[in-house]
Design an enzyme around this catalytic site. Structure first.
Site, PDB file in Angstrom:
ATOM      1  N   GLY A 228      -3.283 101.709  11.801  1.00  0.00           N
ATOM      2  CA  GLY A 228      -2.773 101.628  13.167  1.00  0.00           C
ATOM      3  C   GLY A 228      -3.798 101.550  14.270  1.00  0.00           C
ATOM      4  N   GLU A 266      -5.467 104.218   6.085  1.00  0.00           N
ATOM      5  CA  GLU A 266      -5.197 102.842   5.633  1.00  0.00           C
ATOM      6  C   GLU A 266      -5.408 101.837   6.769  1.00  0.00           C
ATOM      7  OE1 GLU A 266      -1.077 103.271   4.676  1.00  0.00           O
ATOM      8  OE2 GLU A 266      -1.460 104.244   2.757  1.00  0.00           O
ATOM      9  N   ARG A 269      -6.047  96.115  10.570  1.00  0.00           N
ATOM     10  CA  ARG A 269      -6.503  95.338  11.733  1.00  0.00           C
ATOM     11  C   ARG A 269      -7.905  95.724  12.195  1.00  0.00           C
ATOM     12  NH1 ARG A 269      -2.895  93.444  15.574  1.00  0.00           N
ATOM     13  NH2 ARG A 269      -1.364  94.845  14.654  1.00  0.00           N
ATOM     14  N   CYS A 334       7.371  71.930  16.383  1.00  0.00           N
ATOM     15  CA  CYS A 334       8.593  71.600  17.129  1.00  0.00           C
ATOM     16  C   CYS A 334       9.431  72.836  17.394  1.00  0.00           C
ATOM     17  CB  CYS A 334       9.379  70.535  16.379  1.00  0.00           C
ATOM     18  SG  CYS A 334       8.608  68.937  16.601  1.00  0.00           S
TER      19      CYS A 334
HETATM   20  C1  PLP Z   1       1.907 101.511   5.367  1.00  0.00           C
HETATM   21  C2  PLP Z   1       0.901 100.807   6.207  1.00  0.00           C
HETATM   22  N1  PLP Z   1      -0.379 101.210   6.156  1.00  0.00           N
HETATM   23  C3  PLP Z   1      -1.337 100.596   6.886  1.00  0.00           C
HETATM   24  C4  PLP Z   1      -1.040  99.532   7.712  1.00  0.00           C
HETATM   25  C5  PLP Z   1      -2.159  98.873   8.458  1.00  0.00           C
HETATM   26  O1  PLP Z   1      -2.004  98.976   9.809  1.00  0.00           O
HETATM   27  P1  PLP Z   1      -3.127  98.442  10.803  1.00  0.00           P
HETATM   28  O2  PLP Z   1      -3.405  97.030  10.459  1.00  0.00           O
HETATM   29  O3  PLP Z   1      -2.501  98.581  12.150  1.00  0.00           O
HETATM   30  O4  PLP Z   1      -4.312  99.315  10.655  1.00  0.00           O
HETATM   31  C6  PLP Z   1       0.281  99.095   7.818  1.00  0.00           C
HETATM   32  C7  PLP Z   1       0.610  97.983   8.726  1.00  0.00           C
HETATM   33  O5  PLP Z   1       1.668  97.724   9.118  1.00  0.00           O
HETATM   34  C8  PLP Z   1       1.287  99.748   7.032  1.00  0.00           C
HETATM   35  O6  PLP Z   1       2.544  99.335   7.072  1.00  0.00           O
END
Ligand code: PLP
Length: 385
Positions: A228, A266, A269, A334
């Site tokens: 996140g 986790e 981005r 389109c």
């Molecule tokens: C379960 C879970 N973990 C990690 C992420 C990665 O999130 P981010 O790319 O915002 O770090 C997501 C993204 O939607 C997710 O659904």
């Protein structure tokens, strides 16, 4: 206008649109995230969904991260890229039997379970293989991420996770099942979060959840806070590596860990967004009555974020430095939603100029489609071009 640096001469020989990845920046980002997480002994699983390009995955795997997967395809991609099964976590509200079986056959580290119904199926499939699956319960912590509605996941009305009010029932079920072992709790509240208050709220909520578990005599060995962390889409040149130090410090300060407990994250981005750019060519400049359109050969088939999430991507004319003009930058698809940005300031655009759409390494190439019978974009890397 301060622009990113690109090997323009090499680009001229390539067919657009394509993705270009700066591997040095990816490595710098990986070194930063592992150093900052390492200060507290935190474990990092890269969220494969952000970018599953095999080259990118293998660079990430080489840096020792684990993988966070949301499908059987992602588990396979992670294994193929060299992530050890013992560092793979697997979330998702709709895990199919074959996907669960793939995880069981490879003895992945943890299934992040999202419902009582899934728990029963996992127990049955593990029993058939005479295995015990390690699980974390994905809890919907009801913490507002203050991000775009389409990437908020931690509220009651979202499809993800187990609601706090139903946690007790699910824990009762876990206690009855013989082929699952509760090792952790998991939360993921959303994506592109730039307000650290949301993560503070999450850490505090998890402290409360731990107390509830302990009241039932339960202790878990790991806490997983999902991903996140947001990035700066407006200043990719100034701040290319996200502030992992501030992010992990929030958890270190607020979490009340029990002895021996591990903390997992986790990020997706924040690892890959800034190293990728979508490189596209100007096909036409169309002067309308009220607008000037810069029509590119890339569309939402290559980068869907602006159309899907109203996302901003910085755009740069990397071919010339003529005076600034204002354009609506659009693609050839389109659909009227195929717009990358309205009233965008660009150095004057001419047919054939290359336009870089910055910060496109996450949720870019991986979300490409073949709508309008288009070809999927190719990818090139700074160290092999
Ligand atoms: C379960 C879970 N973990 C990690 C992420 C990665 O999130 P981010 O790319 O915002 O770090 C997501 C993204 O939607 C997710 O659904």
């Amino acid at each position: 206008m301060l622009k990113g640096t690109f090997p323009i001469d090499q680009f001229k020989a390539l067919t657009t649109p394509f993705y270009y990845y700066n591997i040095d920046l990816l490595k710098e980002t990986l070194n930063m995230v592992t150093t900052e997480a390492g200060k507290y002994g935190y474990h990092v699983h890269y969220a494969v969904k952000a970018n599953a390009n095999p080259r990118i995955l293998s660079v990430i795997a080489e840096h020792g991260l684990g993988a966070d997967c949301v499908s059987g395809g992602e588990i396979q991609a992670a294994l193929d890229a060299g992530f050890p099964a013992g560092k793979i976590v697997y979330a998702g509200v709709g895990k199919a039997d074959w996907e669960i079986n793939l995880g069981l056959d490879n003895d992945i580290y943890c299934f992040n379970v999202e419902s009582a119904a899934e728990l029963e199926v996992l127990d049955e499939l593990a029993a058939a293989k005479n295995k015990v699956a390690s699980i974390a319960l994905r809890i919907n912590p009801e913490v507002d991420a203050h991000t775009h509605a389409k990437i908020t996941t931690g509220m009651k009305e979202n499809k993800f996770g187990i609601n706090l009010s139903q946690l007790g029932q699910v824990l009762d079920l876990v206690a009855q099942l013989k082929h699952v072992k509760l090792i952790g709790i998991h939360c993921h509240i959303g994506s592109q979060i730039t307000d650290m208050a949301a993560f503070r709220g999450l850490a505090i909520r998890v402290n409360e959840i731990q107390e509830e578990l302990e009241a039932r005599g339960l202790k878990v060995e790991n806490l997983n806070f999902g991903g996140g962390l947001g990035i700066d889409y407006y200043h990719p040149n100034h701040l290319p590596v996200p502030a992992f130090d501030n992010y992990f410090a929030v958890f270190n300060k607020l979490l009340q860990l029990r002895p021996g407990q591990q903390v997992h994250f986790e990020p997706g981005r924040s690892i890959v967004a800034q190293c990728g750019s979508l490189i596209s060519k100007v096909l036409y400049v169309k002067v309308g009555e009220t607008k000037k359109f810069c029509i590119l050969d890339a569309g939402f088939t290559e980068l869907i974020r602006p159309a899907m999430y109203d996302a901003y991507h910085r755009m740069e004319n990397i071919t010339n430095d003529e005076e600034i003009e204002v354009y609506d930058v659009v693609g050839p698809i389109c659909e009227s939603s195929d717009v990358f940005g309205k009233d965008v300031e660009l150095n004057r655009a001419h047919r054939g100029d290359l336009i870089a759409l910055r910060s496109a390494g996450a949720y870019g190439e991986v979300m490409a489609s073949q709508y309008n019978c288009r070809k999927l974009p190719k990818a090139y890397y700074s160290d092999t071009l």
